[in-house]
Motif scaffolding. Structure first.
Motif, PDB file in Angstrom:
ATOM      1  N   ARG A 116       0.834  -1.213   0.000  1.00  8.08           N
ATOM      2  CA  ARG A 116       0.000   0.000   0.000  1.00  8.08           C
ATOM      3  C   ARG A 116       0.863   1.255   0.000  1.00  8.08           C
ATOM      4  N   ARG A 117       1.917   1.257   0.824  1.00  8.81           N
ATOM      5  CA  ARG A 117       2.809   2.426   0.877  1.00  8.81           C
ATOM      6  C   ARG A 117       3.519   2.635  -0.458  1.00  8.81           C
ATOM      7  N   GLY A 120      -7.542  -3.433   0.444  1.00  7.72           N
ATOM      8  CA  GLY A 120      -6.368  -2.606   0.213  1.00  7.72           C
ATOM      9  C   GLY A 120      -5.577  -3.070  -0.986  1.00  7.72           C
ATOM     10  N   ASN A 121      -6.269  -3.570  -2.002  1.00  4.80           N
ATOM     11  CA  ASN A 121      -5.614  -4.011  -3.225  1.00  4.80           C
ATOM     12  C   ASN A 121      -4.982  -2.847  -3.965  1.00  4.80           C
ATOM     13  N   VAL A 122      -4.108  -3.196  -4.908  1.00  7.17           N
ATOM     14  CA  VAL A 122      -3.443  -2.175  -5.711  1.00  7.17           C
ATOM     15  C   VAL A 122      -4.477  -1.287  -6.399  1.00  7.17           C
ATOM     16  N   HIS A 123      -5.484  -1.893  -7.017  1.00  5.47           N
ATOM     17  CA  HIS A 123      -6.432  -1.064  -7.773  1.00  5.47           C
ATOM     18  C   HIS A 123      -7.278  -0.188  -6.851  1.00  5.47           C
ATOM     19  N   ILE A 162      -6.306   1.215  -4.016  1.00  5.47           N
ATOM     20  CA  ILE A 162      -5.457   2.350  -3.635  1.00  5.47           C
ATOM     21  C   ILE A 162      -5.271   3.290  -4.813  1.00  5.47           C
ATOM     22  N   ALA A 163      -4.941   2.711  -5.981  1.00 10.28           N
ATOM     23  CA  ALA A 163      -4.655   3.530  -7.152  1.00 10.28           C
ATOM     24  C   ALA A 163      -5.875   4.326  -7.599  1.00 10.28           C
ATOM     25  N   LEU A 164      -7.016   3.667  -7.681  1.00  8.38           N
ATOM     26  CA  LEU A 164      -8.215   4.349  -8.176  1.00  8.38           C
ATOM     27  C   LEU A 164      -8.739   5.387  -7.195  1.00  8.38           C
ATOM     28  N   ALA A 165      -8.462   5.199  -5.918  1.00  7.68           N
ATOM     29  CA  ALA A 165      -8.868   6.205  -4.935  1.00  7.68           C
ATOM     30  C   ALA A 165      -8.099   7.508  -5.136  1.00  7.68           C
ATOM     31  N   HIS A 166      -6.852   7.384  -5.607  1.00 12.01           N
ATOM     32  CA  HIS A 166      -6.023   8.565  -5.863  1.00 12.01           C
ATOM     33  C   HIS A 166      -6.221   9.104  -7.276  1.00 12.01           C
ATOM     34  N   ARG A 167      -6.324   8.164  -8.222  1.00 12.26           N
ATOM     35  CA  ARG A 167      -6.421   8.522  -9.634  1.00 12.26           C
ATOM     36  C   ARG A 167      -7.476   7.644 -10.307  1.00 12.26           C
ATOM     37  N   PRO A 168      -8.643   8.173 -10.591  1.00 11.21           N
ATOM     38  CA  PRO A 168      -9.689   7.365 -11.229  1.00 11.21           C
ATOM     39  C   PRO A 168      -9.277   6.802 -12.586  1.00 11.21           C
ATOM     40  N   ASP A 169      -8.240   7.399 -13.208  1.00  9.79           N
ATOM     41  CA  ASP A 169      -7.782   6.914 -14.509  1.00  9.79           C
ATOM     42  C   ASP A 169      -6.581   5.983 -14.389  1.00  9.79           C
ATOM     43  N   ALA A 170      -6.193   5.601 -13.169  1.00  3.77           N
ATOM     44  CA  ALA A 170      -5.074   4.679 -12.992  1.00  3.77           C
ATOM     45  C   ALA A 170      -5.406   3.334 -13.626  1.00  3.77           C
ATOM     46  N   ARG A 171      -4.358   2.636 -14.062  1.00  2.00           N
ATOM     47  CA  ARG A 171      -4.548   1.344 -14.719  1.00  2.00           C
ATOM     48  C   ARG A 171      -3.744   0.276 -13.990  1.00  2.00           C
ATOM     49  N   VAL A 172      -4.369  -0.864 -13.758  1.00  6.50           N
ATOM     50  CA  VAL A 172      -3.740  -1.949 -13.008  1.00  6.50           C
ATOM     51  C   VAL A 172      -3.950  -3.258 -13.751  1.00  6.50           C
ATOM     52  N   ALA A 173      -2.844  -3.926 -14.076  1.00  6.62           N
ATOM     53  CA  ALA A 173      -2.895  -5.241 -14.712  1.00  6.62           C
ATOM     54  C   ALA A 173      -2.371  -6.275 -13.720  1.00  6.62           C
ATOM     55  N   TYR A 174      -3.264  -7.134 -13.254  1.00  4.34           N
ATOM     56  CA  TYR A 174      -2.891  -8.211 -12.337  1.00  4.34           C
ATOM     57  C   TYR A 174      -2.510  -9.455 -13.146  1.00  4.34           C
TER      58      TYR A 174
END
Length: 281
Positions: free
Chosen positions: A76-77, A101-104, A106-118
Motif C-alpha cells: 500500500r505504501r 487494500g488491493n493495488v487497484h 489504492i490507485a483508483l482512490a487517488h487517480r480514477p484513470d489509474a490502470r492496473v494489470a494483475y
C-alpha cells in the motif's frame, strides 16, 4: 459450509461460475503460496491442504502471519509512493488472491484513470480476482506464468490496458522467493526493458542475509515450513536480490527491512524480508 472450505475434490460451496470454470487447473494435493498467503491474511480462498501447510509454517515461525501483513502494508505504501511520483500504471506479477487494500483500490482512490494489470498463475487467485474487479474498465486480470515475459506482456489484459509510452510500476511483492529459476535476473530485465523511462520496479524478497542471527534463523524456518508445497521458498542474499533489481539506483532509503520502508518504524519488529524500489532510467 463456510466459503473456501469445501471438500478437496470439488469447488468450495458458494463459488461462482468463473471459479468453477477454472477448477480443472487447481492443484488440490499440494499447498500453494497464493492460497497460503490468503489464509494467513484471514481470507477464505484456500483449501485444507493450504491451512495444514500454514499451520506447519506457523509452527516453524509464529511470526509468519505478521510477515504477510507487513508485506501488504508495504504494498500500500509503495503504490501511494508511485502515485505521488506520477506513476499511474501498475503491472502486478504474482498478484495473488485480492484482499482489502488491493493495488487497484489504492490507485483508483487517488487517480480514477489509474490502470492496473494483475497477473497470476494460480487458478483460485485468478478466478477470485476476476470476481473482484468485474466491471472495472481500467483493471485487468491475466492468468499467465510470470517466467514468460513475452506471453505476459503480449496478453490482451496487459498489452491492451497499459500504455507503453507512460511510466509503469512493475510490482514483484512477496513473489520472487517462490521462483527458483536461475534465469530470473534476465526475466525481470525483459520486463523492465519494456517499460517507459521514469518507471519503477517495486520488490520485497525473503532473505536470511542478516547480521542478526536470530532473525536469519527465523527466516530460514519459514523456508523450512514451505517444503513439500507446490511453491517452495528460495532465500537470496542481499547482492542476489539487488541483482534482481538490475543494479538500478534505489529510491531512498535503499534496501531495508519491509517494515522500515520508506522510514524506520521503531515500534515494528523486523520481518526478515527486504523491500526496495528500483528507479528505471
Amino acid at each position: 459450509m463456510p466459503r473456501g472450505q469445501g471438500d478437496r475434490r470439488g469447488a468450495p460451496a458458494g463459488w461462482s461460475a468463473p471459479e468453477r470454470a477454472l477448477e480443472a487447473g487447481i492443484d488440490f494435493d499440494r499447498a500453494n503460496a497464493a492460497r497460503i498467503y490468503d489464509y494467513l491474511l484471514g481470507g477464505a480462498c484456500n483449501f485444507a491442504v493450504d491451512r495444514e501447510q500454514a499451520a506447519k509454517i506457523l509452527t516453524q515461525n509464529p511470526d509468519m502471519a505478521y510477515v504477510c501483513r507487513a508485506n501488504r502494508d508495504f504494498l500500500r505504501r509503495a503504490v501511494a509512493w508511485c502515485l505521488d511520483r506520477g506513476i499511474h500504471q501498475f503491472l502486478d506479477l504474482g498478484s495473488g488472491v485480492p484482499t482489502v487494500g488491493n493495488v487497484h483500490e489504492i490507485a483508483l482512490a487517488h487517480r480514477p484513470d489509474a490502470r492496473v494489470a494483475y497477473v497470476d498463475f494460480e487458478p483460485v487467485a485468478v478466478a477470485h480476482a476476476h470476481e473482484v474487479v468485474d466491471g472495472l474498465e481500467t483493471v485487468s486480470v491475466t492468468r499467465a506464468d510470470m517466467r514468460d515475459p513475452d506471453a505476459v506482456l503480449g496478453a490482451p489484459g496487459v498489452r491492451d490496458l497499459l500504455d507503453p509510452a507512460l511510466p509503469t510500476a512493475l510490482l514483484t511483492v512477496a513473489v520472487l522467493h517462490f521462483v527458483p529459476d536461475p534465469m530470473l535476473p534476465a526475466i525481470l530485465a525483459r520486463y523492465r526493458a519494456a517499460l517507459a523511462p521514469g518507471s519503477a520496479h517495486v520488490m520485497t524478497h525473503g532473505s536470511a542475509d542478516h547480521d542478526d542471527a536470530e532473525l536469519a534463523a527465523r527466516t530460514r524456518a519459514i523456508q523450512d515450513g514451505y517444503r513439500g508445497s507446490a511453491t517452495e521458498v528460495v532465500l537470496r542474499s542481499r547482492p542476489e536480490i539487488h541483482e534482481l533489481l538490475g543494479g538500478n539506483a534505489l529510491a531512498e532509503p535503499g534496501m531495508v527491512d519491509i517494515v522500515d520502508w520508506p522510514a524506520p518504524d521503531p515500534e515494528a519488529r523486523p520481518t526478515g524480508g527486504y523491500a526496495a524500489i528500483a528507479l528505471l532510467p
